[in-house]
Scaffold this active site. Sequence first.
Site, mmCIF file in Angstrom:
data_model
loop_
_atom_site.group_PDB
_atom_site.id
_atom_site.type_symbol
_atom_site.label_atom_id
_atom_site.label_comp_id
_atom_site.label_asym_id
_atom_site.label_seq_id
_atom_site.Cartn_x
_atom_site.Cartn_y
_atom_site.Cartn_z
ATOM 1 N N GLY A 100 0.779 -1.238 0.000
ATOM 2 C CA GLY A 100 0.000 0.000 0.000
ATOM 3 C C GLY A 100 0.811 1.289 0.000
ATOM 4 O O GLY A 100 1.724 1.493 -0.814
ATOM 5 N N ASP A 111 8.767 -4.031 8.080
ATOM 6 C CA ASP A 111 7.409 -4.582 7.995
ATOM 7 C C ASP A 111 7.385 -5.949 8.673
ATOM 8 O O ASP A 111 8.405 -6.625 8.781
ATOM 9 C CB ASP A 111 6.955 -4.737 6.533
ATOM 10 N N SER A 147 -5.072 9.662 9.136
ATOM 11 C CA SER A 147 -6.263 9.363 8.332
ATOM 12 C C SER A 147 -7.225 10.543 8.429
ATOM 13 O O SER A 147 -7.084 11.391 9.314
ATOM 14 C CB SER A 147 -6.946 8.109 8.892
ATOM 15 N N TYR A 207 -9.744 2.874 16.016
ATOM 16 C CA TYR A 207 -8.955 3.367 14.876
ATOM 17 C C TYR A 207 -8.932 4.896 14.853
ATOM 18 O O TYR A 207 -7.864 5.518 14.771
ATOM 19 C CB TYR A 207 -9.552 2.819 13.574
ATOM 20 N N GLU A 228 -6.800 2.887 -2.319
ATOM 21 C CA GLU A 228 -6.812 1.482 -2.704
ATOM 22 C C GLU A 228 -5.514 0.808 -2.263
ATOM 23 O O GLU A 228 -4.446 1.068 -2.828
ATOM 24 C CB GLU A 228 -6.972 1.382 -4.218
HETATM 25 P P1 NAI Z 1 -1.776 -1.965 3.913
HETATM 26 O O1 NAI Z 1 -2.441 -3.002 4.761
HETATM 27 O O2 NAI Z 1 -1.795 -2.108 2.449
HETATM 28 O O3 NAI Z 1 -0.263 -1.759 4.407
HETATM 29 C C1 NAI Z 1 0.071 -1.691 5.769
HETATM 30 C C2 NAI Z 1 1.410 -2.364 5.993
HETATM 31 O O4 NAI Z 1 1.731 -2.264 7.404
HETATM 32 C C3 NAI Z 1 1.396 -3.860 5.660
HETATM 33 O O5 NAI Z 1 2.497 -4.189 4.844
HETATM 34 C C4 NAI Z 1 1.478 -4.543 7.013
HETATM 35 O O6 NAI Z 1 2.158 -5.798 6.972
HETATM 36 C C5 NAI Z 1 2.227 -3.520 7.841
HETATM 37 N N1 NAI Z 1 1.990 -3.704 9.262
HETATM 38 C C6 NAI Z 1 0.793 -3.884 9.877
HETATM 39 N N2 NAI Z 1 0.983 -4.077 11.185
HETATM 40 C C7 NAI Z 1 2.330 -4.018 11.406
HETATM 41 C C8 NAI Z 1 3.132 -4.151 12.550
HETATM 42 N N3 NAI Z 1 2.611 -4.426 13.756
HETATM 43 N N4 NAI Z 1 4.469 -4.025 12.419
HETATM 44 C C9 NAI Z 1 5.027 -3.787 11.198
HETATM 45 N N5 NAI Z 1 4.299 -3.666 10.076
HETATM 46 C C10 NAI Z 1 2.964 -3.781 10.178
HETATM 47 O O7 NAI Z 1 -2.476 -0.603 4.355
HETATM 48 P P2 NAI Z 1 -2.283 0.923 3.890
HETATM 49 O O8 NAI Z 1 -3.615 1.376 3.461
HETATM 50 O O9 NAI Z 1 -1.131 1.101 3.017
HETATM 51 O O10 NAI Z 1 -2.014 1.581 5.332
HETATM 52 C C11 NAI Z 1 -0.868 2.347 5.637
HETATM 53 C C12 NAI Z 1 -1.291 3.463 6.590
HETATM 54 O O11 NAI Z 1 -2.227 4.301 5.912
HETATM 55 C C13 NAI Z 1 -1.974 2.978 7.859
HETATM 56 O O12 NAI Z 1 -1.461 3.698 8.967
HETATM 57 C C14 NAI Z 1 -3.427 3.333 7.623
HETATM 58 O O13 NAI Z 1 -4.128 3.586 8.823
HETATM 59 C C15 NAI Z 1 -3.296 4.583 6.782
HETATM 60 N N6 NAI Z 1 -4.494 4.913 6.004
HETATM 61 C C16 NAI Z 1 -4.951 4.107 4.993
HETATM 62 C C17 NAI Z 1 -6.099 4.452 4.291
HETATM 63 C C18 NAI Z 1 -6.652 3.594 3.189
HETATM 64 O O14 NAI Z 1 -7.783 3.839 2.743
HETATM 65 N N7 NAI Z 1 -5.961 2.588 2.712
HETATM 66 C C19 NAI Z 1 -6.834 5.673 4.603
HETATM 67 C C20 NAI Z 1 -6.269 6.450 5.660
HETATM 68 C C21 NAI Z 1 -5.140 6.076 6.322
#
Ligand code: NAI
Length: 258
Positions: free
Chosen positions: A14, A34, A140, A155, A189
């Site tokens: 992401g 990660d 967020s 959250y 996404e």
């Molecule tokens: P994603 O799930 O695609 O990527 C998140 C990554 O963080 C994954 O690779 C996962 O393995 C890693 N991760 C999760 N828990 C972990 C831990 N305990 N230690 C190390 N790594 C860990 O999600 P995305 O969307 O890229 O999320 C990234 C950030 O963006 C998050 O903080 C999320 O809250 C924020 N965000 C995402 C939105 C969305 O619509 N996708 C909207 C607003 C904020």
Amino acid sequence: MARPVAFVTGASSGIGLATATILASSGYDLALFDLNDEPLENLARTLRQQGGKVVPVYGDVASEVDMDRAITAIRSDFGRLDAVVANAGINGVWAPIDDLTPDEWDATIRVNLRGTYLTLNRTVPLMKDRGRGSIVVVASINGVRTFTNPGATAYSATKAAQVAMTQQLALELGRHGIRINVVCPGAIETNIEASTEIRHREEAEVPVIWPEGSVPITGGDPGRANDVGKIIMFLLSDAARHITGSPVFVDGGQGLLS
Ligand code: NAI
């Protein structure tokens, strides 16, 4: 001139993956962190082809031991740190407040908030050593502009807290030449659905009718991870040298509707 070094958490997927890719193509060396090891290794291999040094570290962002391993790797492999992207996060369980268990509450707080704290707690000393640095926290619109996602209380609380931390720390870290900003994405996404569990949505839901799609600028489509990564890149760069303590909404206007 030595290449700048960035540390990106949650880099396997992401927004973290997109940000790491943009930073690599802009000349950064990278320490990537990660829980998910295989995609991180693959990403590191791909990004190295652009000529930079990329060091993957597997671990839990909320674990002191794991974070310390990352810091040891940064010190020994690069000997400096210029930029930090505190991005790792989960949606966790979204459920009515009287249904959400203490363990579920703690799990979200642990990754999103303790993880952000630990990332900053352990990396700030490296930037203080150099008298400069730049941090971007990924929060967020939830908890900041938007409160309509049913059951997302834990959250939203973590995301609001990340904005508060950023503003508090902008003042504390300014004298060390360290800037800190926070991006607040809307729907993007990514693979975040995999870290989401929704229960009894109907009990926490408030009926809302969106005017022609919930993201005005795209006609309803979610944003792309790249849309966030490019803003993170800008905030880390010297082009943003006078910006600190600022939330930047990357939501196509979504948060203004909800
Ligand atoms: P994603 O799930 O695609 O990527 C998140 C990554 O963080 C994954 O690779 C996962 O393995 C890693 N991760 C999760 N828990 C972990 C831990 N305990 N230690 C190390 N790594 C860990 O999600 P995305 O969307 O890229 O999320 C990234 C950030 O963006 C998050 O903080 C999320 O809250 C924020 N965000 C995402 C939105 C969305 O619509 N996708 C909207 C607003 C904020």
